[in-house]
Design an enzyme around this catalytic site. Structure first.
Site, PDB file in Angstrom:
ATOM      1  N   CYS A   2      47.169  21.650  71.415  1.00 32.94           N
ATOM      2  CA  CYS A   2      46.838  22.122  72.754  1.00 32.94           C
ATOM      3  C   CYS A   2      45.370  22.577  72.773  1.00 32.94           C
ATOM      4  O   CYS A   2      44.869  23.105  71.790  1.00 32.94           O
ATOM      5  CB  CYS A   2      47.687  23.284  73.242  1.00 32.94           C
ATOM      6  SG  CYS A   2      49.420  22.895  73.339  1.00 32.94           S
ATOM      7  N   ARG A  27      43.304  17.387  71.046  1.00 32.40           N
ATOM      8  CA  ARG A  27      44.220  18.423  70.563  1.00 32.40           C
ATOM      9  C   ARG A  27      45.618  18.287  71.140  1.00 32.40           C
ATOM     10  O   ARG A  27      46.532  19.043  70.786  1.00 32.40           O
ATOM     11  CB  ARG A  27      43.684  19.808  70.934  1.00 32.40           C
ATOM     12  CG  ARG A  27      42.313  20.092  70.407  1.00 32.40           C
ATOM     13  CD  ARG A  27      41.842  21.430  70.872  1.00 32.40           C
ATOM     14  NE  ARG A  27      42.518  22.496  70.166  1.00 32.40           N
ATOM     15  CZ  ARG A  27      42.091  23.040  69.042  1.00 32.40           C
ATOM     16  NH1 ARG A  27      40.972  22.629  68.508  1.00 32.40           N
ATOM     17  NH2 ARG A  27      42.755  23.999  68.458  1.00 32.40           N
ATOM     18  N   TRP A  75      50.053  19.698  73.816  1.00 27.78           N
ATOM     19  CA  TRP A  75      50.818  18.993  72.791  1.00 27.78           C
ATOM     20  C   TRP A  75      52.123  19.773  72.701  1.00 27.78           C
ATOM     21  O   TRP A  75      52.156  20.900  72.212  1.00 27.78           O
ATOM     22  CB  TRP A  75      50.078  19.023  71.459  1.00 27.78           C
ATOM     23  CG  TRP A  75      50.718  18.189  70.399  1.00 27.78           C
ATOM     24  CD1 TRP A  75      50.532  16.862  70.179  1.00 27.78           C
ATOM     25  CD2 TRP A  75      51.645  18.636  69.391  1.00 27.78           C
ATOM     26  NE1 TRP A  75      51.300  16.447  69.108  1.00 27.78           N
ATOM     27  CE2 TRP A  75      51.983  17.506  68.596  1.00 27.78           C
ATOM     28  CE3 TRP A  75      52.234  19.859  69.069  1.00 27.78           C
ATOM     29  CZ2 TRP A  75      52.875  17.571  67.525  1.00 27.78           C
ATOM     30  CZ3 TRP A  75      53.125  19.922  67.997  1.00 27.78           C
ATOM     31  CH2 TRP A  75      53.424  18.786  67.243  1.00 27.78           C
ATOM     32  N   ASN A  99      47.706  28.130  73.686  1.00 24.05           N
ATOM     33  CA  ASN A  99      47.646  27.199  72.564  1.00 24.05           C
ATOM     34  C   ASN A  99      48.362  27.872  71.398  1.00 24.05           C
ATOM     35  O   ASN A  99      48.100  29.026  71.115  1.00 24.05           O
ATOM     36  CB  ASN A  99      46.157  26.941  72.275  1.00 24.05           C
ATOM     37  CG  ASN A  99      45.886  26.442  70.879  1.00 24.05           C
ATOM     38  OD1 ASN A  99      46.755  25.891  70.223  1.00 24.05           O
ATOM     39  ND2 ASN A  99      44.672  26.651  70.412  1.00 24.05           N
ATOM     40  N   GLY A 100      49.303  27.163  70.762  1.00 22.25           N
ATOM     41  CA  GLY A 100      50.002  27.743  69.615  1.00 22.25           C
ATOM     42  C   GLY A 100      51.453  28.030  69.920  1.00 22.25           C
ATOM     43  O   GLY A 100      52.034  27.456  70.844  1.00 22.25           O
ATOM     44  N   GLU A 479      46.112   6.725  51.611  1.00 22.75           N
ATOM     45  CA  GLU A 479      45.323   6.990  52.808  1.00 22.75           C
ATOM     46  C   GLU A 479      45.341   5.762  53.731  1.00 22.75           C
ATOM     47  O   GLU A 479      45.468   5.893  54.946  1.00 22.75           O
ATOM     48  CB  GLU A 479      43.893   7.388  52.412  1.00 22.75           C
ATOM     49  CG  GLU A 479      42.917   7.601  53.543  1.00 22.75           C
ATOM     50  CD  GLU A 479      43.364   8.615  54.591  1.00 22.75           C
ATOM     51  OE1 GLU A 479      44.353   9.329  54.390  1.00 22.75           O
ATOM     52  OE2 GLU A 479      42.725   8.644  55.658  1.00 22.75           O
ATOM     53  N   GLU A 486      49.653   5.875  61.525  1.00 19.83           N
ATOM     54  CA  GLU A 486      49.223   6.776  62.599  1.00 19.83           C
ATOM     55  C   GLU A 486      48.860   6.054  63.882  1.00 19.83           C
ATOM     56  O   GLU A 486      49.230   6.483  64.956  1.00 19.83           O
ATOM     57  CB  GLU A 486      47.919   7.463  62.167  1.00 19.83           C
ATOM     58  CG  GLU A 486      48.022   8.762  61.520  1.00 19.83           C
ATOM     59  CD  GLU A 486      46.629   9.342  61.321  1.00 19.83           C
ATOM     60  OE1 GLU A 486      45.879   8.819  60.471  1.00 19.83           O
ATOM     61  OE2 GLU A 486      46.292  10.297  62.023  1.00 19.83           O
ATOM     62  N   HIS A 502      60.716  -0.844  40.228  1.00 17.96           N
ATOM     63  CA  HIS A 502      61.802   0.122  40.059  1.00 17.96           C
ATOM     64  C   HIS A 502      62.568   0.336  41.358  1.00 17.96           C
ATOM     65  O   HIS A 502      63.211   1.377  41.520  1.00 17.96           O
ATOM     66  CB  HIS A 502      61.243   1.428  39.492  1.00 17.96           C
ATOM     67  CG  HIS A 502      60.599   1.222  38.156  1.00 17.96           C
ATOM     68  ND1 HIS A 502      61.322   1.062  37.013  1.00 17.96           N
ATOM     69  CD2 HIS A 502      59.293   1.060  37.816  1.00 17.96           C
ATOM     70  CE1 HIS A 502      60.496   0.848  35.997  1.00 17.96           C
ATOM     71  NE2 HIS A 502      59.257   0.831  36.460  1.00 17.96           N
ATOM     72  N   LYS A 601      45.059  16.550  66.898  1.00 15.39           N
ATOM     73  CA  LYS A 601      44.134  16.626  65.766  1.00 15.39           C
ATOM     74  C   LYS A 601      44.250  17.927  64.973  1.00 15.39           C
ATOM     75  O   LYS A 601      44.374  17.908  63.770  1.00 15.39           O
ATOM     76  CB  LYS A 601      42.696  16.433  66.243  1.00 15.39           C
ATOM     77  CG  LYS A 601      41.763  16.265  65.064  1.00 15.39           C
ATOM     78  CD  LYS A 601      40.623  15.367  65.364  1.00 15.39           C
ATOM     79  CE  LYS A 601      39.816  15.095  64.129  1.00 15.39           C
ATOM     80  NZ  LYS A 601      40.449  14.080  63.268  1.00 15.39           N
TER      81      LYS A 601
HETATM   82  C1  F6R Z   1      45.165  11.910  59.652  1.00 15.08           C
HETATM   83  C2  F6R Z   1      44.774  13.261  59.954  1.00 15.08           C
HETATM   84  C3  F6R Z   1      45.650  14.367  59.502  1.00 15.08           C
HETATM   85  C4  F6R Z   1      44.801  15.546  59.015  1.00 15.08           C
HETATM   86  C5  F6R Z   1      45.700  16.745  58.695  1.00 15.08           C
HETATM   87  C6  F6R Z   1      44.905  17.906  58.159  1.00 15.08           C
HETATM   88  O1  F6R Z   1      44.239  10.990  60.115  1.00 15.08           O
HETATM   89  O2  F6R Z   1      43.767  13.507  60.570  1.00 15.08           O
HETATM   90  O3  F6R Z   1      46.545  13.947  58.516  1.00 15.08           O
HETATM   91  O4  F6R Z   1      44.084  15.150  57.890  1.00 15.08           O
HETATM   92  O5  F6R Z   1      46.374  17.131  59.853  1.00 15.08           O
HETATM   93  O6  F6R Z   1      43.979  18.369  59.098  1.00 15.08           O
HETATM   94  P1  F6R Z   1      42.766  19.268  58.672  1.00 15.08           P
HETATM   95  O7  F6R Z   1      41.889  18.455  57.796  1.00 15.08           O
HETATM   96  O8  F6R Z   1      42.101  19.650  59.951  1.00 15.08           O
HETATM   97  O9  F6R Z   1      43.344  20.436  57.924  1.00 15.08           O
END
Ligand code: F6R
Length: 606
Positions: A2, A27, A75, A99-100, A479, A486, A502, A601
């Site tokens: 959010c 966000r 969110w 937010n939260g 990764e 994602e 395995h 994010k």
């Molecule tokens: C994937 C991605 C997430 C963040 C994770 C940690 O592309 O962005 O997996 O890496 O949520 O976020 P931070 O780095 O902000 O702690």
């Protein structure tokens, strides 16, 4: 999770609120809303979906005119995305954005229902609004203080009281919030990028501080009503950094920014050909002699930690555990005062990583944070801090933040190895010189965009695929797989290549794509055998490999070959095609690349 904004000034604020919310959409983006003081009334407009739905709603219902207001992009945590559950929420005299999470919202809701109150939404936010109203007796600060004493959780609030037209209040517990100071105007925002078009000067609101933005000025108080004098911060991020600048998506722009981001991150941390972290206040002495190193983070940042594990163990010969922060914090981890805990986080606000940091400190370990967002909670609370200098990362899928996180892991690994005497100065100089060459090599990897685009075109109809690698290549394949999941919504798994036999090899059917990362020369033969095993069972194998590694046609159908570089540094180039493959697969599927479904994010809730 959010985004909240607020404005008090001389300009009509509806458009300003929408513009600042646009910058915070990363966000959360399942609904949006604003509340504006229109003379003595608080006018609310809100709509499920993206900001454009809110704009359409405003075209229909009218744009509220007024020079003070609050806004929100959501969110969902409590209650599905819907018009009703969208913020702002009202509780009588009080209108808020939030937010939260309010953890004890059920208890409070039952208490308020007992007092005869009714609720229209399923959100914890409406509970906070009603509680504020319950405590409101003509004094907004008193109501906020009382509320803060009675709610638990991690949150930030933007608040308007009907009786105080033109004034916006804000308070936070954990979730980030800044107060921007412009010329005859002030702002609140979850993140400084939201307000860069208006001002670069801001205050960081600390937990339990209350900001009052009024036409007569902005003041910040503690919960005892003491007026605080705080240092004004200045954001040196270029405002263009938060714009797409001609790229189709932020993600693509950020992939292209990686060479520069690495250059900026390492440049000032190298002196006379050796890593030098003194500008971060970290000496070799401070890195010497740890018994264990723990790297704790989430998602992509955790994957950067995995690269760190391989390189620190190889060079410094210190055992490194990599932990997912949400597991670490509840596992009673074996961390002692002889250990170093490295927390990696782009946002510096990830709830689990922050909790892991606090727990590590309680356990007596030394902590070191690798963080991108200046002044964030993790940055402020760690014993040692190295900022990654990537500028703002807007796309939800992290690319350049990962790249700079691993750059810092290299600097750290070289430094720890040198500090412990595991490598000598000559070796360290040699490694550092190779690191300095990486931006150029990353640039060449970015130029392989068309090859990655082609590889993506072969995946786009897949239901599922596998990523494999060994050693550092395995860390990297995790990764690659996360990135693809994602944003393309294609299921994928990453596997240590030797582990396929395995069990997982049974998943392979005719035409199933698999991506093999093959950059570690001493492991090539082993991985190539695994690729052949997959291909023999019908897999379509794409290899991402280092120049000079020859892969026969019975092992791969398509090869992306990267510039030569020392094996230990190969993740920095090999990750680029993996990012681009994910990006183009998402584009080809017509997905919203920068705002993938269900994600946000900054994950400030558990
Ligand atoms: C994937 C991605 C997430 C963040 C994770 C940690 O592309 O962005 O997996 O890496 O949520 O976020 P931070 O780095 O902000 O702690």
């Amino acid at each position: 999770m959010c985004g909240i904004v607020g404005y008090v000034g001389k300009h009509s604020c509806a458009e300003i609120l929408l513009g600042t919310l646009e910058k915070l959409e990363y966000r959360g983006y399942d609904s949006a809303g604003i509340a504006v003081f229109d003379h003595d009334n608080i006018e609310v407009r809100k709509a499920q979906g993206r900001l454009k739905n809110l704009r359409e709603r405003m075209e229909k219902d009218g744009v509220p005119s007024g020079v003070a207001g609050i806004g929100h992009t959501r969110w969902a945590t409590h209650g599905e995305p819907s018009d009703i559950n969208s913020h702002p929420h009202n509780g009588g005299n009080v209108t808020i954005v939030h937010n939260g999470i309010i953890e004890n919202y059920k208890e409070i809701k039952n208490f308020l229902i007992g007092k005869g109150r009714h609720f229209v939404s399923q959100t914890d936010t409406e509970v906070a609004a009603q509680l504020l109203d319950y405590y409101y007796n003509g004094d907004p600060i008193e109501a906020i203080v009382e509320t803060m004493h009675n709610v638990r959780g991690s949150f930030a609030l933007g608040i308007m009281f009907k009786d105080f037209p033109g004034t916006v209040f804000a308070v936070r517990k954990e979730s980030p919030l800044i107060v921007g100071i412009g010329a005859e105007e002030s702002f609140i925002a979850s993140d400084v990028t939201a307000i860069l078009n208006y001002t670069r000067d801001y205050y960081l609101l600390e937990p339990n501080e209350i900001a009052v933005l009024s036409p007569y000025g902005t003041n910040i108080y503690d919960l005892h009503y003491n007026k605080l004098s705080k240092p004004l911060m200045h954001a040196d991020w270029d405002e263009n950094a938060a714009e797409k600048q001609g790229y189709a998506h932020f993600m693509l722009k950020e992939i292209h920014e990686q060479p520069e981001a690495v250059k900026t991150t390492i440049r000032s941390r190298i002196t006379d050909g050796l890593p030098d972290l003194e500008e971060c206040g970290i000496t070799l002495e401070m890195l010497r002699g740890f018994r264990n190193i723990h790297v704790v983070a989430c998602g992509t940042a955790m994957h950067a930690g995995l690269v760190g594990k391989y390189i620190i163990e190889e060079l410094a010969r210190v055992p490194v555990n990599v932990d997912i922060a949400s597991e670490f914090r509840y596992r009673d981890p074996l961390v002692t005062k002889d250990d170093l805990v490295i927390i990696i986080s782009q946002s510096g606000e990830t709830a689990d990583s922050l909790a892991a940091l606090r727990l590590s400190k309680e356990l007596g370990a030394k902590t070191l944070a690798i963080v991108n967002a200046k002044g964030s909670s993790i940055a402020r609370e760690a014993d040692m801090l190295i900022y990654t200098l990537a500028g703002p990362e807007i796309a939800v899928a992290s690319t350049k933040a990962y790249m700079v996180q691993i750059s810092v892991m290299y600097l750290l690994a070289f430094s720890i190895a040198l500090a412990n005497g595991a490598i000598n100065e000559d070796k360290c100089r040699e490694l550092t010189a190779e690191l300095v060459k990486m931006p150029e090599r990353i640039e060449k990897a970015v130029q392989l965009e068309e090859n990655s685009q082609y590889a993506a075109s072969t995946l786009v109809n897949a239901e599922s695929l596998l990523y494999i690698g060994r050693g550092l290549d395995y860390a990297l394949s995790m990764e690659g797989s996360l990135k693809l999941k994602e944003i393309s919504y294609i299921h994928s798994e990453s596997y240590a290549a030797g582990e396929l036999k395995h069990g997982t090899i049974s998943l392979i059917t005719e035409g199933m794509p698999a991506i093999a990362v093959v950059t570690q020369k001493r492991l090539v033969e082993k991985t190539v055998s695994n690729m052949k095993e997959m291909k023999a069972r019908g897999a379509y194998v794409i290899a991402v490999c280092a120049e000079g590694i020859s892969i026969e046609s019975d092992a791969a159908d398509y090869i992306i070959s990267l510039d030569e570089c020392p094996d230990i540094l190969a993740p920095m180039t090999a990750v680029v095609p993996l990012q681009l493959i994910a990006y183009y697969t998402s584009v080809l599927k017509g997905n919203d690349v920068d705002k993938p479904r269900n994600l946000a994010k900054s994950v400030t809730v558990e």
